[in-house]
Scaffold this active site. Sequence first.
Site, PDB file in Angstrom:
ATOM      1  N   HIS A 142       2.758   1.158  -4.117  1.00 41.00           N
ATOM      2  CA  HIS A 142       3.409   1.699  -4.159  1.00 41.00           C
ATOM      3  C   HIS A 142       3.494   3.008  -5.199  1.00 41.00           C
ATOM      4  O   HIS A 142       2.787   2.825  -6.044  1.00 41.00           O
ATOM      5  CB  HIS A 142       5.230   1.188  -3.800  1.00 41.00           C
ATOM      6  CG  HIS A 142       5.533   0.976  -3.127  1.00 41.00           C
ATOM      7  ND1 HIS A 142       4.907  -0.350  -2.895  1.00 41.00           N
ATOM      8  CD2 HIS A 142       5.795   0.533  -1.683  1.00 41.00           C
ATOM      9  CE1 HIS A 142       5.846  -0.644  -1.512  1.00 41.00           C
ATOM     10  NE2 HIS A 142       6.225  -0.018  -1.023  1.00 41.00           N
ATOM     11  N   LYS A 146       8.750   4.746  -8.005  1.00 35.93           N
ATOM     12  CA  LYS A 146       9.541   3.377  -6.999  1.00 35.93           C
ATOM     13  C   LYS A 146      10.139   1.896  -8.595  1.00 35.93           C
ATOM     14  O   LYS A 146       8.874   2.166  -9.069  1.00 35.93           O
ATOM     15  CB  LYS A 146       8.832   2.424  -6.289  1.00 35.93           C
ATOM     16  CG  LYS A 146       8.930   1.405  -5.825  1.00 35.93           C
ATOM     17  CD  LYS A 146       8.528   0.480  -5.127  1.00 35.93           C
ATOM     18  CE  LYS A 146       9.091  -0.801  -4.200  1.00 35.93           C
ATOM     19  NZ  LYS A 146      10.431  -0.152  -3.705  1.00 35.93           N
TER      20      LYS A 146
END
Length: 250
Positions: A142, A146
Amino acid sequence: MTNIVICGANGKMGKTVYNCVCQRDDCKVIAGIDIFTEQYADFPIVDVPSKLPVKPDVIIDFSNPASLDALLEYCLSTGTPVVVAATGYSDEQISKIKAAANQIPVFFTFNMSLGINLLVQLAKKAADVLGEHFDIEIVEKHHNQKIDAPSGTAIMLANAINETLDNSHHYVYDRHSQRKKRDKNEIGMHAIRGGTIVGEHDVIFAGHDEVITLSHSASSKSVFAEGSVNAALYIAGKNPGLYDMANLVK
């Protein structure tokens, strides 16, 4: 016409949901909830659910786990269905979400992508066929903003696989401190954070002289926004209960 409130309206996902709704003629955004109340469209944004000027047909939540209690309190007191699409919830918070479903319609999944939910079904089938003889590893990637790791989707994949294997496996998140061979009943979980990666998940089944990898890659946040809007329209007017993507795709 389904009237939607976006919780986390000023976040990246909140604005993506709004843009998604703007392209449809079966729903509209009537208000938003966000600690940052700067208005960017033709609907008001309030900092807490109790200040909403009108009751919506459904709320889509892409906010923060810290907002959960106030959101559930509003939904339970008004009977408002809710799509819980944020991630990073604790076990206690997940229990609260499931308990709320006894009184209101709740759509809850760790990932709103139809493709990811297909990946879950494929991983379960692979585990059923290969699980006794293959090592299982999950790798998720990600963007560098995040916060939670591993991702909720990785956990969802691991849980689905483990249920298929009669919950006989345990999760290993960090091996650098373990000076030992891999346990046969491990499911390895690995998180990568960098750049602007939207979301990539690999489920690896590694056996003797062969490896099978199931993969999903999202190139835009819009796939999650589209899924959340479809979920919102699905549960609006439904009876109390806990719904997920399996219900939506039937």
